[in-house]
Design a protein around this motif. Structure first.
Motif, PDB file in Angstrom:
ATOM      1  N   GLU A 169      -7.527 -28.196  -7.834  1.00 52.49           N
ATOM      2  CA  GLU A 169      -8.356 -28.407  -6.641  1.00 52.49           C
ATOM      3  C   GLU A 169      -7.544 -28.236  -5.361  1.00 52.49           C
ATOM      4  OE1 GLU A 169     -11.556 -28.710  -6.520  1.00 52.49           O
ATOM      5  OE2 GLU A 169     -11.938 -28.914  -8.675  1.00 52.49           O
ATOM      6  N   LYS A 221     -17.370 -25.212   3.722  1.00 53.77           N
ATOM      7  CA  LYS A 221     -17.557 -23.917   3.060  1.00 53.77           C
ATOM      8  C   LYS A 221     -19.006 -23.514   2.857  1.00 53.77           C
ATOM      9  CE  LYS A 221     -13.084 -24.871   1.278  1.00 53.77           C
ATOM     10  NZ  LYS A 221     -12.259 -25.298   0.158  1.00 53.77           N
ATOM     11  N   ALA A 263     -13.848 -32.768  -4.107  1.00 58.39           N
ATOM     12  CA  ALA A 263     -12.526 -32.906  -4.707  1.00 58.39           C
ATOM     13  C   ALA A 263     -11.665 -33.942  -3.980  1.00 58.39           C
ATOM     14  CB  ALA A 263     -11.821 -31.555  -4.740  1.00 58.39           C
ATOM     15  N   ASN A 267      -7.934 -25.265  -2.553  1.00 58.46           N
ATOM     16  CA  ASN A 267      -8.184 -25.549  -1.141  1.00 58.46           C
ATOM     17  C   ASN A 267      -7.211 -24.782  -0.257  1.00 58.46           C
ATOM     18  OD1 ASN A 267     -10.360 -27.218  -1.465  1.00 58.46           O
ATOM     19  ND2 ASN A 267      -9.193 -29.124  -1.349  1.00 58.46           N
ATOM     20  N   GLY A 312     -13.774 -23.538  -3.516  1.00 61.79           N
ATOM     21  CA  GLY A 312     -14.467 -24.822  -3.454  1.00 61.79           C
ATOM     22  C   GLY A 312     -15.800 -24.673  -2.752  1.00 61.79           C
TER      23      GLY A 312
HETATM   24 MG    MG Z   1     -11.928 -27.852  -2.736  1.00 64.34          MG
END
Ligand code: MG
Ligand code: ADP
Length: 586
Positions: free
Chosen positions: A30, A80, A99, A34, A94
């Protein structure tokens, strides 16, 4: 049952964490994703004690300002996507905004971030989901996230963690996948302060693969000529025929930049090499499939490990085409291994029908003969014949006729033709011998005159380090020897014809695939015996002359279950007298 209550945020995050954060490697995934989404050019991953003590990911990406650095810790806070229709076409790694809050709720978490254009950065400390400190910080532009004491406040989850070594190997594996997907990003990985790898950014994926897995691995791959079909573009490599591995970790298939393990992709690859690879082996591959994001639903698995394809049959067809195109020029003589059961003339004898130890009467033993279960796309019509029926007489007074193709022993079995496949037979014999050995000690090993140092992928080396004792039992004495290198002192005694490298790779592959544990329970003993026997059978000498042939047949018939290998491959095949005359009848 009590009244319904809305869970406090921290508890809700911990519940979500159970899905997103299974283990240290999923945290790393994760965090690195990112960093990739933030446009990083360089990512450094450090971890201690398999990630349970500490994990730290540092990037030089966009960074966050103070308010974003706080907001990103709220559930469902993401930069996002904006609306549900965005979910239909995800282009970032993501998108759920789950997360960071999940990770922060089950660890001692520290985030410091700074945008290039800002004077100062922000440092946020969170313990078990509660924000403790927010202050200015003077870090370099980018983001650094440190996760300490994972699951310190959820002991139940801590219990599910595997050993430190295994978790470390998983982390390294995870970073390797991400590094292959993004050669344009420089990656550094430090484990307990020691460098596991340092990968320079490159535009050339081949360079990245070589840096990670070595020149040798690259040499085993054939390029897939890039093509586009049905809106899906494909590029990458697939292993040369004959380079199968029993482990699929080297089958790296990416869909829109995400590593995806799916039968939709693995089955066509397997199908393409039907007849070229032994059952149970898979061709290593590095394949990238790119398509319209709207054709892939990423929102099906909590850890985004699975996706749903709008049109899987299209993708399947493209994967098959890719593999076949790469193999189009590889000729059968280039050292490939013919498929099992590809010879329609003979039928394997089914196992465990009778044991030679207590035959009721040697001449009326019922041996059932069955057709191979292999599905032939277009069976050679010349050899079509009715399936031989049961009750074929069989004894072991067989007369040796000769050897065929360096692979089979031929015996006259009361007017019928008995074929014994040397390798399969040895595998069965050695399996039973090794299994017996393991109940009292270790499999026999042979010391090397000079220890050999091998360079492996970091993940393989880590796995070996984690399973040193287990490998010792298997007759392989190996220890970590610097970054990604191991030193081998001894190998299983029976595998005399294989190189040390081959022995190590095959053994690691097999044991890892079968998930061998470190305790020597019955299951692990069977796994070890079966892996080493397959290895030793592959690297054994051919039996010499009639004497050798007879001994092999006798040893085989002395086994508890002589008719197949532990993996179910037939060891013997009988063309019965009746079957022979039928073939030559008018
Ligand atoms: Mg993420
Ligand atoms: P998601 O990735 O699904 O959006 P996360 O919880 O992983 O959710 O991250 C939340 C948000 O925090 C991201 O949308 C992004 O805006 C920001 N963020 C997280 N990590 C970084 C990073 N390394 N650099 C810049 N921004 C980041």
């Amino acid at each position: 049952m009590g009244s319904i209550q809305v869970l406090p945020d921290i508890v809700a995050s911990q519940v979500a964490a159970g899905e997103v954060v299974e283990r240290p490697a999923s945290v790393i995934k994760e965090l690195v994703e990112n960093s990739i989404d933030a446009g990083a050019r360089r990512i450094t991953v450090e971890f201690q004690r398999g990630g349970t003590r500490m994990m730290r990911v540092t990037d030089d990406g966009s960074g966050m300002d103070r308010s974003d650095a706080l907001l990103c810790l709220e559930r469902h806070a993401t930069s996002k996507i904006r609306q549900s229709t965005d979910l239909a076409a995800i282009t970032t790694m993501g998108f759920r905004g789950e997360a960071l809050p999940s990770i922060a709720s089950v660890s001692r978490f520290e985030l410091s971030s700074r945008r290039r254009e800002d004077e100062a950065g922000t440092l946020v400390t969170v313990i078990g989901g509660k924000i403790h400190v927010v202050q200015e910080s003077g870090e370099a532009p980018g983001t650094k996230i440190e996760v300490g004491d994972l699951f310190f406040n959820v002991p139940a989850r801590r219990k599910f963690l595997r050993g430190e070594q295994t978790e470390a190997a998983n982390i390294i594996q995870q970073i390797e996948f991400l590094a292959v997907a993004h050669p344009e990003i420089a990656f550094t990985c430090l484990r307990d302060g020691r460098e596991v790898f340092r990968l320079a950014a490159t535009e050339d994926l081949a360079v990245r693969l070589r840096d990670l897995h070595g020149e040798e691995f690259l040499g085993k791959l054939l390029p897939v000529a890039s093509f586009e079909s049905q809106g899906i573009s494909v590029r990458g490599w697939i292993a040369k025929p004959g380079e199968g591995r029993s482990d699929r970790t080297l089958q790296m298939t990416f869909v829109n930049g995400r590593i995806i393990r799916s039968p939709v992709l693995s089955l066509p690859l397997r199908e393409a090499c039907d007849g070229m690879l032994i059952k149970g082996l898979h061709p290593p591959a590095v394949l990238f499939f790119d398509m319209d994001p709207a054709a892939v639903d990423c929102n099906v698995h909590p850890a985004k490990r699975e996706v749903r394809f709008r049109d899987p049959s299209n993708l399947r067809a493209v994967a098959l085409q890719a593999a076949r195109s790469a193999w189009g020029n590889a000729s059968p003589s280039s050292g490939f291994t013919p498929g099992v059961g590809s010879d329609p003339l003979f039928s394997p004898i089914i196992s465990s029908v009778w044991k030679p130890h207590d035959p009721p009467s040697q001449h009326e033993l019922p041996v059932y003969v069955m057709e191979s279960d292999r599905v032939e796309e277009s069976p050679p019509p010349l050899y079509q014949h009715p399936s031989p029926s049961g009750n074929v007489g069989f004894a072991f007074s067989a007369r040796f006729l000769g050897q065929l193709a360096g692979k089979y022993l031929l015996f006259d079995e009361q007017g019928g033709l008995l074929l014994l496949e040397i390798r399969a037979a040895r595998e069965r014999i050695l399996y039973e011998r090794f299994l017996a050995r393991l109940t009292i000690g270790e499999i026999e090993s042979q010391r090397l005159l000079l220890p050999e140092v091998l360079t492996l992928s970091p993940a393989d080396a880590a796995w070996i380090e984690a399973h040193e004792k287990l490998l010792q039992k298997a007759g392989l004495s190996a220890e970590l020897f610097g970054q990604g290198s191991i030193k081998v002192d001894a190998v299983p005694a029976d595998a005399v014809n294989l190189s040390v490298m081959e022995i190590v790779i095959r053994l690691v592959d097999e044991l890892r695939t079968q998930g061998a544990s470190s305790s020597l329970d019955k299951g692990t003993r069977e796994t070890l015996a079966s892996s080493v026997s397959r290895l030793a059978a592959a690297g054994g000498k051919l039996p010499s002359g009639e004497e050798g042939a007879r001994i092999l047949l006798k040893d085989l018939l002395d086994c508890n279950l002589p008719y197949s290998t532990p993996k179910g491959r037939p060891t013997m095949s009988l063309l019965a007298p009746g079957e022979l005359s039928r073939r030559f009848s008018a």
